[in-house]
Design an enzyme around this catalytic site. Structure first.
Site, PDB file in Angstrom:
ATOM      1  N   MET A  17     -27.896   5.224  25.709  1.00 36.14           N
ATOM      2  CA  MET A  17     -26.950   5.734  24.709  1.00 36.14           C
ATOM      3  C   MET A  17     -25.496   5.453  25.094  1.00 36.14           C
ATOM      4  O   MET A  17     -24.706   5.004  24.252  1.00 36.14           O
ATOM      5  CB  MET A  17     -27.162   7.230  24.478  1.00 36.14           C
ATOM      6  CG  MET A  17     -28.490   7.568  23.856  1.00 36.14           C
ATOM      7  SD  MET A  17     -28.848   6.661  22.345  1.00 36.14           S
ATOM      8  CE  MET A  17     -27.670   7.352  21.207  1.00 36.14           C
ATOM      9  N   ASP A  36     -20.688   5.414  35.539  1.00 37.84           N
ATOM     10  CA  ASP A  36     -22.063   5.700  35.962  1.00 37.84           C
ATOM     11  C   ASP A  36     -22.079   5.809  37.477  1.00 37.84           C
ATOM     12  O   ASP A  36     -21.032   5.700  38.124  1.00 37.84           O
ATOM     13  CB  ASP A  36     -23.050   4.644  35.425  1.00 37.84           C
ATOM     14  CG  ASP A  36     -24.443   5.230  35.175  1.00 37.84           C
ATOM     15  OD1 ASP A  36     -24.962   5.946  36.058  1.00 37.84           O
ATOM     16  OD2 ASP A  36     -25.023   4.975  34.101  1.00 37.84           O
ATOM     17  N   VAL A  96     -25.065  11.649  29.788  1.00 37.51           N
ATOM     18  CA  VAL A  96     -25.954  11.695  30.961  1.00 37.51           C
ATOM     19  C   VAL A  96     -27.313  12.232  30.486  1.00 37.51           C
ATOM     20  O   VAL A  96     -27.432  12.708  29.353  1.00 37.51           O
ATOM     21  CB  VAL A  96     -25.350  12.542  32.114  1.00 37.51           C
ATOM     22  CG1 VAL A  96     -23.971  12.020  32.510  1.00 37.51           C
ATOM     23  CG2 VAL A  96     -25.286  14.017  31.770  1.00 37.51           C
ATOM     24  N   HIS A 146     -23.593  13.734  18.272  1.00 36.58           N
ATOM     25  CA  HIS A 146     -24.951  13.251  18.463  1.00 36.58           C
ATOM     26  C   HIS A 146     -25.173  11.937  17.721  1.00 36.58           C
ATOM     27  O   HIS A 146     -25.187  11.895  16.493  1.00 36.58           O
ATOM     28  CB  HIS A 146     -25.961  14.311  17.994  1.00 36.58           C
ATOM     29  CG  HIS A 146     -27.377  13.884  18.171  1.00 36.58           C
ATOM     30  ND1 HIS A 146     -28.316  13.967  17.166  1.00 36.58           N
ATOM     31  CD2 HIS A 146     -28.021  13.344  19.242  1.00 36.58           C
ATOM     32  CE1 HIS A 146     -29.468  13.501  17.623  1.00 36.58           C
ATOM     33  NE2 HIS A 146     -29.316  13.125  18.862  1.00 36.58           N
TER      34      HIS A 146
END
Ligand SMILES: NC(=O)c1ccc[n+]([C@@H]2O[C@H](COP(=O)([O-])OP(=O)(O)OC[C@H]3O[C@@H](n4cnc5c(N)ncnc54)[C@H](O)[C@@H]3O)[C@@H](O)[C@H]2O)c1
Length: 249
Positions: A17, A36, A96, A146
């Site tokens: 995502m 990341d 995450v 979302h």
């Protein structure tokens, strides 16, 4: 703050995502920095964003973007393993893994590092925004955002407002969505059900399709055909469920 005042979007977590979200943001003209845990994970995310099935190079081949647009988008993209390097971001989009404790820890860390006026948005698939926002002091600048997978392709973004989310925060996220040619809907936060709007309705349809299958009223193929041809769904409700045929036919 308006979307056109955003100088940097920080994406917390690459992966499926985060990479797609970052890709949508850079393609729309935003500067984006992805954080990341390792350089290897960042390299994998970059590779998928450029050459993956739904990547930028494919968008050129399909005539959706020009090579010049992709080259320009890539100049706006950077990666880091240090949370501090997101410090000046105006908007953080968190992507995450779906683990409540992990997300809370990540937001608490971000809250201590990122400039106080920045907005935080979580791409949680269903955790309560009120719960998540307990981790931060900026509860008025905290919302759900979302996305749907693949993020670069799917048009919908659900914007979830918690009890303390300000109207300005919601409007900012709506503007960011509009800048990426996405459709947004407003969703009121609740801790009573998981999945916001689209997934709740989809899961309900899948559950009913499974009942129809278990009652042996129609074959799996015919249940899928019913929704594909009766309601123009792009795929049937049981097509995405591995092993749906077990115990049937
Ligand atoms: N996959 C989907 O179809 C989908 C759709 C909508 C929403 N979501 C939601 O998006 C979120 C991410 O899901 P995903 O499928 O992309 O997961 P993923 O595992 O592909 O990616 C998550 C990434 O976050 C990284 N990460 C872990 N801890 C981190 C930290 N402290 N800081 C920065 N990065 C960290 C991981 O290394 C990984 O690369 C979840 O909340 C999920 O529910 C997923």
């Amino acid at each position: 703050m308006n979307a056109d005042q955003i100088e940097l979007i920080g994406v917390m977590g690459g992966g499926v995502m985060g990479g797609g979200i970052a890709q949508s943001c850079v393609a729309a003209g935003f500067n984006v920095r992805v954080r990341d845990l390792t350089d290897e994970l960042n390299e994998k995310t970059r590779e998928t964003m450029v050459k993956g099935r739904f990547g930028l190079q494919g968008a050129v081949e399909r005539g959706k973007l020009t090579q010049e647009q992709v080259n320009a988008a890539l100049t706006r993209l950077s990666f880091t393993t240090e949370v501090e390097e997101l410090r000046d971001a105006d908007l953080i989009i968190e992507a995450v893994p779906e683990d409540l404790d992990m997300k809370r820890k990540v937001f608490a860390e971000l809250d201590g590092v990122i400039k106080p006026e920045a907005v935080f948005a979580s791409n949680t698939s269903g955790f309560s925004i009120a719960d998540l926002s307990q981790a931060v002091s900026r509860k008025d600048r905290f919302a759900g955002m979302h996305w749907f997978s693949p993020a670069f392709v799917m048009r919908l973004i659900e914007i979830i407002h918690g009890p303390d989310t300000s109207e300005e925060t919601i409007q900012l996220l709506e503007q960011v969505g509009a800048a990426m040619s996405k459709e947004t809907i407003r969703v009121k936060d609740t801790s009573d059900a998981y999945g916001f709007v689209a997934n709740r309705i989809y899961f309900a349809a899948v559950a009913e399709a499974r009942k129809v299958m278990d009652e042996e009223i129609a074959t799996v193929d015919d249940i899928n055909k019913a929704m594909r041809f009766g309601f123009n769904w792009p795929a049937g409700p049981l097509e995405m469920i591995a092993g749906a045929r077990k115990g049937w036919q």
